[in-house]
Design a protein around this motif. Structure first.
Motif, PDB file in Angstrom:
ATOM      1  N   LEU A  32       2.131   8.252  -2.620  1.00  0.00           N
ATOM      2  CA  LEU A  32       2.192   8.912  -3.922  1.00  0.00           C
ATOM      3  C   LEU A  32       0.891   8.661  -4.685  1.00  0.00           C
ATOM      4  O   LEU A  32       0.868   7.978  -5.706  1.00  0.00           O
ATOM      5  CB  LEU A  32       3.391   8.387  -4.728  1.00  0.00           C
ATOM      6  CG  LEU A  32       4.763   8.421  -4.058  1.00  0.00           C
ATOM      7  CD1 LEU A  32       5.805   7.741  -4.951  1.00  0.00           C
ATOM      8  CD2 LEU A  32       5.178   9.856  -3.757  1.00  0.00           C
ATOM      9  N   PRO A  33      -0.223   9.199  -4.194  1.00  0.00           N
ATOM     10  CA  PRO A  33      -1.513   8.877  -4.820  1.00  0.00           C
ATOM     11  C   PRO A  33      -1.610   9.327  -6.276  1.00  0.00           C
ATOM     12  O   PRO A  33      -2.161   8.605  -7.117  1.00  0.00           O
ATOM     13  CB  PRO A  33      -2.535   9.601  -3.939  1.00  0.00           C
ATOM     14  CG  PRO A  33      -1.754  10.688  -3.257  1.00  0.00           C
ATOM     15  CD  PRO A  33      -0.387  10.140  -3.079  1.00  0.00           C
ATOM     16  N   GLY A  92       5.251  16.635  -7.092  1.00  0.00           N
ATOM     17  CA  GLY A  92       4.273  17.133  -6.130  1.00  0.00           C
ATOM     18  C   GLY A  92       4.059  16.184  -4.959  1.00  0.00           C
ATOM     19  O   GLY A  92       3.990  16.610  -3.798  1.00  0.00           O
ATOM     20  N   ASP A  93       3.956  14.877  -5.239  1.00  0.00           N
ATOM     21  CA  ASP A  93       3.686  13.906  -4.167  1.00  0.00           C
ATOM     22  C   ASP A  93       4.859  13.769  -3.220  1.00  0.00           C
ATOM     23  O   ASP A  93       4.674  13.542  -2.016  1.00  0.00           O
ATOM     24  CB  ASP A  93       3.338  12.542  -4.763  1.00  0.00           C
ATOM     25  CG  ASP A  93       1.934  12.501  -5.333  1.00  0.00           C
ATOM     26  OD1 ASP A  93       1.160  13.426  -5.047  1.00  0.00           O
ATOM     27  OD2 ASP A  93       1.604  11.532  -6.053  1.00  0.00           O
ATOM     28  N   GLN A 104      -1.333   8.018 -12.197  1.00  0.00           N
ATOM     29  CA  GLN A 104      -0.780   8.340 -13.517  1.00  0.00           C
ATOM     30  C   GLN A 104       0.056   7.199 -14.092  1.00  0.00           C
ATOM     31  O   GLN A 104       0.003   6.916 -15.292  1.00  0.00           O
ATOM     32  CB  GLN A 104       0.090   9.602 -13.415  1.00  0.00           C
ATOM     33  CG  GLN A 104      -0.674  10.880 -13.130  1.00  0.00           C
ATOM     34  CD  GLN A 104      -1.476  11.349 -14.352  1.00  0.00           C
ATOM     35  OE1 GLN A 104      -1.201  10.946 -15.478  1.00  0.00           O
ATOM     36  NE2 GLN A 104      -2.470  12.189 -14.110  1.00  0.00           N
ATOM     37  N   ILE A 105       0.830   6.514 -13.234  1.00  0.00           N
ATOM     38  CA  ILE A 105       1.788   5.537 -13.750  1.00  0.00           C
ATOM     39  C   ILE A 105       1.105   4.261 -14.237  1.00  0.00           C
ATOM     40  O   ILE A 105       1.694   3.487 -14.998  1.00  0.00           O
ATOM     41  CB  ILE A 105       2.835   5.223 -12.670  1.00  0.00           C
ATOM     42  CG1 ILE A 105       4.149   4.766 -13.327  1.00  0.00           C
ATOM     43  CG2 ILE A 105       2.325   4.175 -11.685  1.00  0.00           C
ATOM     44  CD1 ILE A 105       5.317   4.727 -12.374  1.00  0.00           C
ATOM     45  N   PRO A 110       0.796  -1.234   0.000  1.00  0.00           N
ATOM     46  CA  PRO A 110       0.000   0.000   0.000  1.00  0.00           C
ATOM     47  C   PRO A 110       0.826   1.280   0.000  1.00  0.00           C
ATOM     48  O   PRO A 110       0.259   2.375  -0.091  1.00  0.00           O
ATOM     49  CB  PRO A 110      -0.779  -0.113   1.315  1.00  0.00           C
ATOM     50  CG  PRO A 110       0.170  -0.829   2.233  1.00  0.00           C
ATOM     51  CD  PRO A 110       0.971  -1.768   1.363  1.00  0.00           C
ATOM     52  N   GLU A 111       2.149   1.188   0.135  1.00  0.00           N
ATOM     53  CA  GLU A 111       2.960   2.384   0.380  1.00  0.00           C
ATOM     54  C   GLU A 111       2.890   3.392  -0.759  1.00  0.00           C
ATOM     55  O   GLU A 111       2.713   4.602  -0.524  1.00  0.00           O
ATOM     56  CB  GLU A 111       4.421   1.984   0.635  1.00  0.00           C
ATOM     57  CG  GLU A 111       4.672   1.274   1.936  1.00  0.00           C
ATOM     58  CD  GLU A 111       4.405  -0.223   1.831  1.00  0.00           C
ATOM     59  OE1 GLU A 111       4.536  -0.927   2.848  1.00  0.00           O
ATOM     60  OE2 GLU A 111       4.056  -0.693   0.721  1.00  0.00           O
ATOM     61  N   VAL A 112       3.027   2.931  -2.007  1.00  0.00           N
ATOM     62  CA  VAL A 112       3.013   3.870  -3.136  1.00  0.00           C
ATOM     63  C   VAL A 112       1.634   4.496  -3.283  1.00  0.00           C
ATOM     64  O   VAL A 112       1.503   5.715  -3.497  1.00  0.00           O
ATOM     65  CB  VAL A 112       3.440   3.148  -4.428  1.00  0.00           C
ATOM     66  CG1 VAL A 112       3.250   4.065  -5.636  1.00  0.00           C
ATOM     67  CG2 VAL A 112       4.885   2.703  -4.332  1.00  0.00           C
ATOM     68  N   GLY A 113       0.599   3.681  -3.162  1.00  0.00           N
ATOM     69  CA  GLY A 113      -0.754   4.222  -3.297  1.00  0.00           C
ATOM     70  C   GLY A 113      -1.095   5.240  -2.238  1.00  0.00           C
ATOM     71  O   GLY A 113      -1.830   6.201  -2.509  1.00  0.00           O
ATOM     72  N   GLU A 114      -0.570   5.050  -1.007  1.00  0.00           N
ATOM     73  CA  GLU A 114      -0.871   5.981   0.075  1.00  0.00           C
ATOM     74  C   GLU A 114       0.033   7.212   0.055  1.00  0.00           C
ATOM     75  O   GLU A 114      -0.424   8.322   0.334  1.00  0.00           O
ATOM     76  CB  GLU A 114      -0.737   5.260   1.418  1.00  0.00           C
ATOM     77  CG  GLU A 114      -1.768   4.160   1.631  1.00  0.00           C
ATOM     78  CD  GLU A 114      -1.522   3.388   2.907  1.00  0.00           C
ATOM     79  OE1 GLU A 114      -0.492   3.670   3.571  1.00  0.00           O
ATOM     80  OE2 GLU A 114      -2.341   2.521   3.249  1.00  0.00           O
TER      81      GLU A 114
END
Length: 419
Positions: free
Chosen positions: A70-71, A96-97, A76-77, A64-68
């Motif tokens: 770097l939303p 920005g994230d 986008q990716i 869950p780390e990237v989703g939380e």
């Protein structure tokens, strides 16, 4: 008055369906009452065992780390096909994230997660976040700004890792548990030799557990045989030292072994006094001391299942085999031992399952080379706070336990597995 004729056949035809329905109703009522009685235990088991098991399994595959953290990057990716470098919106979202993640501890967890798959990712993210935060204004050209901070942003490897980690689930932890890793392009390869430790740890765990189980069976079988064939009076006295370890704390027993096995301990001092040895033997903080402590812990769990099976074997079988001309050894192996196999299977499977989960024993009386998989489960859960790796190793240990249980049940039968 009209005479009434009793027809037994019609009465039987009328009463039998009603009796059948009444019997079914009583049966369902008994089943419902039994279900209500076991419901508290069922809910208790689900709450204390089922829920943690499901949560552990989820930790082993969750990402869950990237989703939380770097939303916008995660959103986008996913549109990127993974070829070359991602488009400009992904770079802008990353800039920005990262600034937002740096305001909380989310950046620390994100950097640790990506560093598991790509060495140097932690340094890259923290350095980039620091440089972006010091800038007065957000960069107009995010791609150029990130590459100017670190040239790795111009390489596809970091972006492929971020793209894969942006998925809600990951196979990274299970792959690492088997000394495998996934390359940035998705290929699964063997981990570098300096990082490939878990297969060796798994083999060490299985080997040490097997040796400790075999030694416990060799030492415990004669004791169980003596208990099963002793008189009632002596049986009660002999059971006391078997049950005594259950009344003493495991830590206290292990500390007692430290006192006994150390260089100036009772065992070495006695051997030197008797002239058996000239210098103290290394009995502690090595494989030998670990085996001694493990076998001591396992012996009651071996003796009691064996005793419960051996006491049900009639002694007349051995006498009958001897009367037919068999020697005591042959009578034992042909008439007695086959009947003891269910108890041996139950004792061996129970001892092995317990031994693969040993943690305190190796920590107190073993050395670094004796650490088993349970130690690394605790290490990742408490030292590095890598819940995913700890959960993956715990699931593997649980799978080994289930395999041993099923194999024991198939080989020795249901009675042997439950003895």
């Amino acid at each position: 008055m009209t005479d009434m004729v009793f027809d037994a056949g019609n009465a039987d035809a009328v009463l039998r369906p009603s009796l059948r329905r009444g019997g079914r109703g009583a049966l369902w009522r008994r089943r419902l009452a039994g279900f209500v009685l076991v419901m508290p235990m069922l809910l208790f088991s689900l709450a204390l065992f089922g829920a943690p098991l499901v949560q552990t399994l989820w930790y082993a595959v969750a990402s869950p780390e990237v989703g939380e953290s770097l939303p916008h990057v995660a959103a986008q990716i996913r549109r990127w096909d993974g070829e070359g470098l991602p488009p400009d919106p992904v770079y802008a979202a990353m800039a920005g994230d990262l600034v937002e993640a740096g305001k909380t501890r989310a950046l620390f967890h994100l950097a640790s997660r990506l560093n598991y798959e790509l060495t140097g990712a932690r340094r890259l993210l923290t350095r980039t976040e620091t440089r972006l935060e010091r800038a007065d204004d957000p960069p107009q050209d995010a791609r150029a700004a990130l590459i100017a901070i670190d040239k790795e942003w111009g390489q596809p490897e970091i972006w492929q890792v971020v793209r894969r980690a942006a998925l809600p689930v990951t196979a990274h932890y299970f792959l690492s548990a088997f000394d495998l890793r996934q390359e940035p392009d998705g290929a699964i390869v063997a981990a570098p030799a300096e990082n490939a430790i878990f297969l060796n740890i798994m083999a060490r765990t299985l080997w040490m557990s097997s040796v400790a189980t075999a030694l416990a069976l060799l030492l415990g079988f004669p004791v169980a045989y003596l208990l099963a064939n002793a008189s009632a009076r002596w049986r009660g006295l002999l059971l006391i030292p078997v049950l005594l370890p259950f009344w003493v704390s495991l830590i206290a027993r292990l500390c007692a072994w430290i006192v006994l096995l150390q260089k100036d301990g009772i065992i070495n001092s006695s051997l030197i006094s008797l002239g058996v040895i000239d210098s103290p033997l290394p009995l502690l903080f090595n494989r030998l001391g670990t085996y001694i402590a493990m076998v001591h812990v396992l012996l009651p769990f071996v003796i009691l299942p064996l005793y419960s099976v051996l006491q049900a074997i009639p002694p007349t079988y051995m006498r009958a085999a001897s009367s037919l001309g068999a020697s005591p050894v042959r009578a034992f192996f042909t008439a007695y031992l086959p009947q003891a196999l269910p108890g041996l299977g139950a004792a061996a499977s129970l001892a092995f399952i317990i031994s693969i989960g040993f943690y305190v024993t190796q920590t107190l009386v073993g050395g670094p080379k004796e650490m088993m998989m349970s130690y690394f489960v605790a290490f990742y859960a408490t030292q590095t706070v890598n819940w995913g790796m700890a959960a993956a190793l715990a699931i593997i240990l649980m799978a080994i336990t289930l395999i041993i249980y099923v194999a024991s049940k198939r080989i020795f039968g249901a009675d042997g597995a439950q003895a």
